[in-house]
Design a protein around this motif. Structure first.
Motif, PDB file in Angstrom:
ATOM      1  N   ASP A 130     -31.747  75.721  42.775  1.00 26.51           N
ATOM      2  CA  ASP A 130     -32.162  74.314  42.750  1.00 26.51           C
ATOM      3  C   ASP A 130     -32.459  73.809  44.160  1.00 26.51           C
ATOM      4  O   ASP A 130     -33.426  73.080  44.374  1.00 26.51           O
ATOM      5  CB  ASP A 130     -31.100  73.436  42.088  1.00 26.51           C
ATOM      6  CG  ASP A 130     -31.031  73.607  40.576  1.00 26.51           C
ATOM      7  OD1 ASP A 130     -32.003  74.107  39.977  1.00 26.51           O
ATOM      8  OD2 ASP A 130     -29.993  73.228  39.997  1.00 26.51           O
TER       9      ASP A 130
ATOM     10  N   LYS B 297     -42.889  69.138  44.595  1.00 20.94           N
ATOM     11  CA  LYS B 297     -41.924  68.027  44.664  1.00 20.94           C
ATOM     12  C   LYS B 297     -40.784  68.238  43.673  1.00 20.94           C
ATOM     13  O   LYS B 297     -40.339  67.317  42.999  1.00 20.94           O
ATOM     14  CB  LYS B 297     -42.616  66.693  44.414  1.00 20.94           C
ATOM     15  CG  LYS B 297     -43.691  66.360  45.433  1.00 20.94           C
ATOM     16  CD  LYS B 297     -44.358  65.039  45.097  1.00 20.94           C
ATOM     17  CE  LYS B 297     -45.518  64.747  46.011  1.00 20.94           C
ATOM     18  NZ  LYS B 297     -46.253  63.541  45.590  1.00 20.94           N
ATOM     19  N   GLY B 298     -40.333  69.487  43.562  1.00 24.54           N
ATOM     20  CA  GLY B 298     -39.205  69.814  42.706  1.00 24.54           C
ATOM     21  C   GLY B 298     -39.538  69.984  41.234  1.00 24.54           C
ATOM     22  O   GLY B 298     -38.674  70.331  40.441  1.00 24.54           O
TER      23      GLY B 298
ATOM     24  N   VAL C  44     -36.290  72.480  45.887  1.00 19.47           N
ATOM     25  CA  VAL C  44     -36.567  71.196  46.560  1.00 19.47           C
ATOM     26  C   VAL C  44     -36.591  71.323  48.083  1.00 19.47           C
ATOM     27  O   VAL C  44     -36.640  70.320  48.782  1.00 19.47           O
ATOM     28  CB  VAL C  44     -35.573  70.095  46.115  1.00 19.47           C
ATOM     29  CG1 VAL C  44     -35.713  69.815  44.623  1.00 19.47           C
ATOM     30  CG2 VAL C  44     -34.148  70.450  46.476  1.00 19.47           C
TER      31      VAL C  44
END
Length: 99
Positions: free
Chosen positions: A9, A75-76, A13
């Motif tokens: 994760d 952007k994630g 990001v």
């Protein structure tokens, strides 16, 4: 030591554009070329060059529902693979997402 979901994760990001890739994959090259054309910087995480690449691959499958590369995040947000990125580029949707 296995990679955690939290670690993946954080990688997702870590930059505006993150491409989980393999160095020999033509679809990965296609995706990178699209971002090069847009002069958009990206972070490429080459899974075949990392000892923990298979672990990351397993977690990406959980996140995205597929075990293929590239896995591209903007952007994630997961936006797809090489063909998806090329299609978004051709329709102008990728430029919108990057804005």
């Amino acid at each position: 030591m296995a990679v955690s979901r939290e670690t993946v994760d954080k990688l997702i990001v870590s930059d505006k554009v993150v491409i989980f890739s393999k160095t020999t994959c033509p679809f990965c090259k296609m995706a990178k070329e699209v971002f090069d054309k847009l002069k958009e910087a990206y972070t490429a995480i080459e899974l075949d060059k990392r000892e923990d690449g298979d672990d990351i691959f397993d977690i990406l499958e959980e996140i995205t529902g597929a075990r293929t590369v590239p896995r591209v995040f903007v952007k994630g947000e997961f936006i797809g693979g090489g063909t998806d990125v090329k299609k978004m580029y051709e329709t102008g949707k990728l430029a919108e997402k990057l804005a």
